[in-house]
Design a protein around this motif. Structure first.
Motif, PDB file in Angstrom:
ATOM      1  N   GLN A 285      -2.682   3.400  -6.194  1.00 20.00           N
ATOM      2  CA  GLN A 285      -2.676   2.881  -4.830  1.00 20.00           C
ATOM      3  C   GLN A 285      -1.293   2.989  -4.188  1.00 20.00           C
ATOM      4  OE1 GLN A 285      -5.173   2.188  -2.895  1.00 20.00           O
ATOM      5  NE2 GLN A 285      -6.638   2.550  -4.553  1.00 20.00           N
ATOM      6  N   ARG A 286      -0.255   2.829  -5.010  1.00 17.96           N
ATOM      7  CA  ARG A 286       1.115   3.016  -4.498  1.00 17.96           C
ATOM      8  C   ARG A 286       1.290   4.436  -3.954  1.00 17.96           C
ATOM      9  NH1 ARG A 286       5.353  -0.561  -6.667  1.00 17.96           N
ATOM     10  NH2 ARG A 286       6.849   1.136  -6.708  1.00 17.96           N
ATOM     11  N   GLN A 287       0.785   5.402  -4.718  1.00 18.04           N
ATOM     12  CA  GLN A 287       0.922   6.785  -4.287  1.00 18.04           C
ATOM     13  C   GLN A 287       0.068   7.065  -3.053  1.00 18.04           C
ATOM     14  OE1 GLN A 287       3.262   8.862  -5.505  1.00 18.04           O
ATOM     15  NE2 GLN A 287       2.684  10.038  -3.704  1.00 18.04           N
TER      16      GLN A 287
ATOM     17  N   GLU B  34      11.353  -2.100  -1.540  1.00 17.61           N
ATOM     18  CA  GLU B  34      10.688  -1.456  -2.683  1.00 17.61           C
ATOM     19  C   GLU B  34      10.843   0.068  -2.678  1.00 17.61           C
ATOM     20  OE1 GLU B  34       8.304  -1.835  -6.187  1.00 17.61           O
ATOM     21  OE2 GLU B  34       9.314  -3.335  -4.946  1.00 17.61           O
ATOM     22  N   PHE B  35      10.704   0.689  -1.483  1.00 17.58           N
ATOM     23  CA  PHE B  35      10.648   2.152  -1.401  1.00 17.58           C
ATOM     24  C   PHE B  35      11.794   2.771  -0.607  1.00 17.58           C
ATOM     25  CE2 PHE B  35       6.127   0.759  -1.559  1.00 17.58           C
ATOM     26  CZ  PHE B  35       5.772   1.333  -2.772  1.00 17.58           C
TER      27      PHE B  35
ATOM     28  N   ASP C 277       9.288  11.702  -0.257  1.00 18.94           N
ATOM     29  CA  ASP C 277       8.341  11.365  -1.324  1.00 18.94           C
ATOM     30  C   ASP C 277       8.604  12.219  -2.574  1.00 18.94           C
ATOM     31  OD1 ASP C 277       6.122  11.013  -2.963  1.00 18.94           O
ATOM     32  OD2 ASP C 277       4.709  10.865  -1.307  1.00 18.94           O
TER      33      ASP C 277
ATOM     34  N   ALA D  43      -0.513   1.951  -9.714  1.00 24.60           N
ATOM     35  CA  ALA D  43       0.302   3.137  -9.414  1.00 24.60           C
ATOM     36  C   ALA D  43      -0.437   4.116  -8.498  1.00 24.60           C
ATOM     37  CB  ALA D  43       0.714   3.836 -10.705  1.00 24.60           C
TER      38      ALA D  43
ATOM     39  N   VAL E  73       8.441  -3.177   1.998  1.00 24.77           N
ATOM     40  CA  VAL E  73       8.413  -1.724   1.809  1.00 24.77           C
ATOM     41  C   VAL E  73       9.830  -1.156   1.787  1.00 24.77           C
ATOM     42  CG1 VAL E  73       7.760   0.466   2.913  1.00 24.77           C
ATOM     43  CG2 VAL E  73       6.092  -1.374   2.723  1.00 24.77           C
TER      44      VAL E  73
ATOM     45  N   PHE F  25      -0.642   4.941  -0.771  1.00 20.43           N
ATOM     46  CA  PHE F  25       0.092   4.328   0.340  1.00 20.43           C
ATOM     47  C   PHE F  25       1.214   5.252   0.817  1.00 20.43           C
ATOM     48  CE2 PHE F  25       4.043   2.007   1.348  1.00 20.43           C
ATOM     49  CZ  PHE F  25       3.686   1.535   2.601  1.00 20.43           C
ATOM     50  N   LEU F  26       1.993   5.771  -0.127  1.00 25.34           N
ATOM     51  CA  LEU F  26       3.117   6.656   0.229  1.00 25.34           C
ATOM     52  C   LEU F  26       2.618   7.925   0.917  1.00 25.34           C
ATOM     53  CD1 LEU F  26       5.382   6.299  -2.930  1.00 25.34           C
ATOM     54  CD2 LEU F  26       5.898   5.496  -0.621  1.00 25.34           C
TER      55      LEU F  26
ATOM     56  N   LEU G 276      -0.302  -3.036  -4.583  1.00 23.62           N
ATOM     57  CA  LEU G 276       0.718  -1.986  -4.665  1.00 23.62           C
ATOM     58  C   LEU G 276       1.675  -2.211  -5.833  1.00 23.62           C
ATOM     59  CD1 LEU G 276       1.649  -1.406  -0.900  1.00 23.62           C
ATOM     60  CD2 LEU G 276       0.106  -0.070  -2.328  1.00 23.62           C
ATOM     61  N   LYS G 277       1.912  -3.465  -6.170  1.00 18.95           N
ATOM     62  CA  LYS G 277       2.788  -3.782  -7.305  1.00 18.95           C
ATOM     63  C   LYS G 277       2.145  -3.383  -8.639  1.00 18.95           C
ATOM     64  CE  LYS G 277       5.310  -7.737  -5.347  1.00 18.95           C
ATOM     65  NZ  LYS G 277       5.425  -9.217  -5.357  1.00 18.95           N
TER      66      LYS G 277
END
Length: 255
Positions: A55-57, A13-14, A132, A53, A10, A59-60, A49-50
Motif C-alpha cells: 500500500q505504501r508503494q 516519512e517520505f 520514487d 509495504a 508524508v 500510495f507513492l 501505510l505504516k
C-alpha cells in the motif's frame, strides 16, 4: 479530513512536499486511495501505510503520477527531434540532457533513441531523475510491456529492444546513455549547463507558486539557447517572465 496532518506525516516519512500539490486534486486523489482500502480517516490510512509495504508503494505511485510510455504524444516528439537536429546539434555535438520526473524511464530512453538516430557518434549524456526510488529501479531494468511501446515503430522495436516473454527489454547501447538518480524537483538542488530539459505531465499537479519556482530553476539550469520540453497539457503562458521564448507549442528556448 485532516489534510494538514497527513501532509506533515508524508513529508516526515517520505520527504515529499504535498503542500506543493493543488489542494483539490490532492484531496480527490487521497479520498480515492482511502476508499480503495476501505478507510474513512487519515489516521486509519496512515496506520495502513505504516504496516503494508504494498500500500505504501501504491500510495507513492498514485501521488507521484507514474504513468508513462515511449514517445508519448508522438507528433510532439517528432517536433523535438527536429529541434535537436536544427537547433542543438549545430552548436554542440555532445548534448547534456535532463529528463526530470522520468517515471519508469520511457522518456529518457525515447530521447536516447532519437540521439542514436540523429547523432550516433556524439558523446551524449542523459540524466534521468525521479522522486520514487522503486520506480527508478524499474527504469534501470528497462523492461516494458507492449502497451508502453505502442508508439515505437516495428523497425525500432527490432533495433532497440529484445523480446523476452511478454516483456520488451531496452538494449545495452540505449541503457548506457542514461544515468538514473533520485531527485526531488521541489526540495533538491538542480545541476546546470543542460542543452535540453524534458519535464512533462508533472508540473501541472503543482500549485502556481511551486510551478513558477520550478520554471525559474529550469531556466537557470539550461545553457543559453537551451530548450525546455513540456507536456501536451502544459503550455507556459507567462514564459517571458522566466526568460524563455516559445520555439514551438510545447518547446521553449532560454533567451
Amino acid at each position: 479530513m485532516d489534510l494538514e496532518y497527513f501532509k506533515q506525516w508524508v513529508y516526515k516519512e517520505f520527504r515529499i512536499n504535498l503542500s506543493a500539490y493543488k489542494e483539490t486534486q490532492l484531496h480527490r486523489r487521497l479520498l480515492s486511495l482511502m476508499s480503495r482500502v476501505g478507510v474513512n480517516s487519515v489516521e486509519e490510512y496512515i496506520d495502513i501505510l505504516k504496516k503494508d509495504a504494498d500500500q505504501r508503494q501504491k500510495f507513492l505511485d498514485f501521488i507521484t503520477i507514474n504513468v508513462s510510455e515511449f514517445f508519448r504524444n508522438p507528433e510532439i516528439f517528432y517536433d523535438l527531434k527536429n529541434k535537436i537536429g536544427t537547433e542543438l546539434l549545430p552548436n554542440n555535438k555532445n548534448l547534456k540532457i535532463w529528463s526530470a520526473a522520468c517515471s519508469v524511464g520511457a522518456e529518457p530512453y525515447s530521447i536516447a533513441m532519437i540521439l542514436d538516430e540523429v547523432a550516433p557518434n556524439g558523446n551524449h549524456s542523459i540524466l534521468a531523475t525521479d522522486i520514487d526510488s522503486t520506480i527508478l529501479q524499474r527504469a534501470q531494468k528497462g523492461e516494458y510491456v507492449e502497451s508502453e511501446i505502442k508508439n515505437v515503430s516495428k523497425n525500432d522495436i527490432k533495433k532497440y529492444f529484445t523480446q523476452i516473454g511478454d516483456k520488451y527489454v531496452v538494449n545495452n547501447k540505449i541503457k548506457s546513455m542514461v544515468k538514473f538518480k533520485k531527485h526531488d524537483l521541489i526540495l533538491d538542488n538542480y545541476e546546470s549547463n543542460f542543452d535540453l530539459i524534458v519535464c512533462r505531465n508533472v508540473v501541472i499537479y503543482f500549485n502556481s507558486d511551486i510551478k513558477d519556482e520550478i520554471y525559474k530553476k529550469f531556466h537557470a539550469s539550461l545553457k543559453k539557447g537551451g530548450l525546455l520540453f513540456v507536456g501536451a497539457t502544459e503550455s507556459i503562458y507567462n514564459y517571458k517572465e522566466f526568460g524563455f521564448e516559445k520555439t514551438s507549442t510545447f518547446i521553449y528556448r532560454k533567451v
